[in-house]
Design a protein around this motif. Sequence first.
Motif, PDB file in Angstrom:
ATOM      1  N   ARG A  59     -31.265  13.658 -10.885  1.00  0.00           N
ATOM      2  CA  ARG A  59     -30.072  14.167 -11.578  1.00  0.00           C
ATOM      3  C   ARG A  59     -29.547  15.410 -10.875  1.00  0.00           C
ATOM      4  O   ARG A  59     -28.348  15.554 -10.656  1.00  0.00           O
ATOM      5  CB  ARG A  59     -30.395  14.474 -13.038  1.00  0.00           C
ATOM      6  N   HIS A  60     -30.445  16.300 -10.480  1.00  0.00           N
ATOM      7  CA  HIS A  60     -30.031  17.525  -9.792  1.00  0.00           C
ATOM      8  C   HIS A  60     -29.392  17.206  -8.438  1.00  0.00           C
ATOM      9  O   HIS A  60     -28.393  17.823  -8.064  1.00  0.00           O
ATOM     10  CB  HIS A  60     -31.214  18.468  -9.602  1.00  0.00           C
ATOM     11  N   SER A 112     -26.454  11.306  -2.844  1.00  0.00           N
ATOM     12  CA  SER A 112     -26.750   9.964  -3.334  1.00  0.00           C
ATOM     13  C   SER A 112     -28.250   9.718  -3.255  1.00  0.00           C
ATOM     14  O   SER A 112     -28.859   9.880  -2.192  1.00  0.00           O
ATOM     15  CB  SER A 112     -26.017   8.935  -2.472  1.00  0.00           C
ATOM     16  N   SER A 113     -28.854   9.332  -4.366  1.00  0.00           N
ATOM     17  CA  SER A 113     -30.299   9.083  -4.350  1.00  0.00           C
ATOM     18  C   SER A 113     -30.636   7.901  -3.451  1.00  0.00           C
ATOM     19  O   SER A 113     -31.666   7.906  -2.775  1.00  0.00           O
ATOM     20  CB  SER A 113     -30.826   8.856  -5.765  1.00  0.00           C
ATOM     21  N   GLY A 158     -27.857  14.442  -7.686  1.00  0.00           N
ATOM     22  CA  GLY A 158     -26.562  13.851  -8.010  1.00  0.00           C
ATOM     23  C   GLY A 158     -25.530  14.892  -8.415  1.00  0.00           C
ATOM     24  O   GLY A 158     -24.356  14.793  -8.056  1.00  0.00           O
ATOM     25  N   ASP A 159     -25.972  15.911  -9.141  1.00  0.00           N
ATOM     26  CA  ASP A 159     -25.076  16.989  -9.554  1.00  0.00           C
ATOM     27  C   ASP A 159     -24.499  17.743  -8.352  1.00  0.00           C
ATOM     28  O   ASP A 159     -23.433  18.338  -8.438  1.00  0.00           O
ATOM     29  CB  ASP A 159     -25.801  17.986 -10.461  1.00  0.00           C
ATOM     30  N   HIS A 160     -25.220  17.714  -7.242  1.00  0.00           N
ATOM     31  CA  HIS A 160     -24.779  18.416  -6.036  1.00  0.00           C
ATOM     32  C   HIS A 160     -24.174  17.474  -4.989  1.00  0.00           C
ATOM     33  O   HIS A 160     -24.001  17.854  -3.840  1.00  0.00           O
ATOM     34  CB  HIS A 160     -25.939  19.210  -5.433  1.00  0.00           C
ATOM     35  N   GLY A 161     -23.899  16.238  -5.403  1.00  0.00           N
ATOM     36  CA  GLY A 161     -23.200  15.312  -4.532  1.00  0.00           C
ATOM     37  C   GLY A 161     -24.070  14.485  -3.596  1.00  0.00           C
ATOM     38  O   GLY A 161     -23.563  13.853  -2.684  1.00  0.00           O
TER      39      GLY A 161
END
Length: 64
Positions: free
Chosen positions: A3-4, A11-12, A6-9
């Motif tokens: 999630r963190h 891609s997992s 993803g919050d910073h752009g």
Amino acid sequence: MLRHLGDHGFSSQAARTAALRQLVLQAPAPVIARSLSFHDTTTARIAAEAGKSWIHYAPGDHTG
């Protein structure tokens, strides 16, 4: 953590692929596949994309 990222752009999926690509450059794809529970074809494809085939790799004990 995902999630963190993803919050910073980040891609997992891209991060996983990049990490796997680095691993298959350091060790044969079948070894990575078995160690991390990936399918052999997945790691072989990523190794080929990364330009590493390990074509001359001979598995087994070569100490004696």
